[in-house]
Design a protein around this motif. Structure first.
Motif, PDB file in Angstrom:
ATOM      1  N   ALA A   1       0.831  -1.205   0.000  1.00  0.00           N
ATOM      2  CA  ALA A   1       0.000   0.000   0.000  1.00  0.00           C
ATOM      3  C   ALA A   1       0.866   1.256   0.000  1.00  0.00           C
ATOM      4  N   ALA A   2       1.936   1.228   0.784  1.00  0.00           N
ATOM      5  CA  ALA A   2       2.849   2.365   0.822  1.00  0.00           C
ATOM      6  C   ALA A   2       3.515   2.565  -0.533  1.00  0.00           C
TER       7      ALA A   2
ATOM      8  N   ALA B   1       2.729   7.610  -6.584  1.00  0.00           N
ATOM      9  CA  ALA B   1       2.021   8.833  -6.968  1.00  0.00           C
ATOM     10  C   ALA B   1       2.850  10.076  -6.670  1.00  0.00           C
ATOM     11  N   ASP B   2       3.794   9.954  -5.743  1.00  0.00           N
ATOM     12  CA  ASP B   2       4.709  11.056  -5.420  1.00  0.00           C
ATOM     13  C   ASP B   2       6.010  10.964  -6.206  1.00  0.00           C
ATOM     14  N   GLY B   3       6.068  10.044  -7.150  1.00  0.00           N
ATOM     15  CA  GLY B   3       7.279   9.878  -7.949  1.00  0.00           C
ATOM     16  C   GLY B   3       8.364   9.092  -7.249  1.00  0.00           C
ATOM     17  N   ILE B   4       8.000   8.344  -6.216  1.00  0.00           N
ATOM     18  CA  ILE B   4       8.964   7.554  -5.452  1.00  0.00           C
ATOM     19  C   ILE B   4       8.719   6.073  -5.710  1.00  0.00           C
ATOM     20  N   GLN B   5       9.765   5.346  -6.074  1.00  0.00           N
ATOM     21  CA  GLN B   5       9.639   3.911  -6.319  1.00  0.00           C
ATOM     22  C   GLN B   5      10.245   3.134  -5.160  1.00  0.00           C
ATOM     23  N   ILE B   6       9.396   2.460  -4.410  1.00  0.00           N
ATOM     24  CA  ILE B   6       9.860   1.651  -3.290  1.00  0.00           C
ATOM     25  C   ILE B   6      10.196   0.248  -3.793  1.00  0.00           C
TER      26      ILE B   6
END
Length: 227
Positions: free
Chosen positions: A116-117, A123-128
Motif C-alpha cells: 500500500a505504501a 504517486a509522489d514519484g517515489i519507487q519503493i
C-alpha cells in the motif's frame, strides 16, 4: 643548395606571424584534447575501481559477487528447499513480486502495508523496492558468521546483523528498502501504514511497529538492542 646567410634570414615573427599556421594549431589542439581525454578516462577508471574496493559490504544484503555464507549449503546459503530470501543489492525487487520468497514469506499484514505504501509513494514519484524481506534462518546464521569475520567480534557484528533467533527478517516481520529517497519517504509517511524505522543506524530497515496512523516507537540504537 647553399644556405641562406644568417643575416638575410627573416623569421615568421618578423613578417608579423607570431603564431604557427592555423592548420598546425588545429592539429596540435586535437592532439592535446585527445591526450587529455585519455588521461581523464584513466583517472576516472582508477577512481571508480578505488571506490568499489573501499566501499564496505552492507551486512545482511546479498551482492552480485557473493558466495554462500560459510557453513551453509547451496548458492547464497540456500537451505534444502533452495529458498533463502536473498536479494542481490544491485537488483532490488518490487514489494509486489510475490514469486520471490523474500516477499511471499513476509507476514501478510506487513506485505499488505508495504504494498500500500509503495502504491501511494509512486504517486509522489517515489519507487519503493526491497533489498531484503523474509530470510531463512540458515541464511541469517551465515550472514551473522560472515559479519563477525568482517567486524572482528560478535558484539560489533550484532550492531547490524541479528541472530536467527532474534531476527525479524527470519520471522517475515521486516523489510529493507533500496535507496535513500524511498527510505526517507517511508520514514516520513510510513506510520500511516503502520511502518516504522526501527534502528537509528539502519535507515533502510522498516517493521510493522504501530497501528496504521499511530505513532512510531522511539528508535533503538542498533540491532543489538532488539529483543
Amino acid at each position: 643548395m647553399s644556405r641562406v646567410p644568417r643575416e638575410t634570414y627573416v623569421s615568421p615573427q618578423q613578417h608579423g606571424f607570431p603564431h604557427p599556421p592555423p592548420a598546425v594549431v588545429r592539429r596540435r589542439r586535437a592532439v592535446a584534447i585527445a591526450a587529455a581525454v585519455v588521461v581523464a578516462t584513466a583517472i576516472a577508471v582508477a577512481l571508480v575501481a578505488a571506490l568499489m574496493t573501499s566501499v564496505p559490504n552492507i551486512p545482511g544484503i546479498a551482492r552480485a559477487d557473493d558466495t554462500a555464507p560459510s557453513g551453509t549449503s547451496g548458492a547464497l546459503g540456500a537451505p534444502a528447499d533452495g529458498e533463502t530470501g536473498a536479494i542481490d543489492i544491485t537488483e532490488p525487487i518490487s514489494p509486489f513480486d510475490e514469486d520471490h520468497p523474500a516477499v511471499s514469506r513476509l507476514n501478510a499484514d506487513l506485505r499488505s502495508a508495504i504494498q500500500a505504501a509503495a502504491s501511494d509513494a509512486e504517486a509522489d514519484g517515489i519507487q519503493i523496492e526491497l533489498t531484503s524481506g523474509w530470510r531463512s534462518a540458515e541464511y541469517q546464521a551465515g550472514l551473522l558468521r560472515d559479519a563477525i569475520a568482517d567486524y572482528g567480534s560478535e558484539s560489533a557484528a550484532r550492531e547490524f546483523v541479528s541472530t536467527p533467533e532474534s531476527s525479524k527478517h527470519v520471522t517475515g516481520d521486516a523489510v529493507d528498502v533500496a535507496r535513500v529517497d524511498p527510505a526517507l519517504w517511508l520514514e516520513q509517511y510510513g506510520n500511516a501504514y503502520g511502518l516504522c524505522r526501527v534502528f537509528a543506524n539502519e535507515s533502510w530497515h522498516f517493521e510493522l511497529a504501530t497501528a496504521p496512523g499511530g505513532e512510531c516507537p522511539q528508535m533503538l540504537a542498533d540491532a543489538s538492542e532488539a529483543s
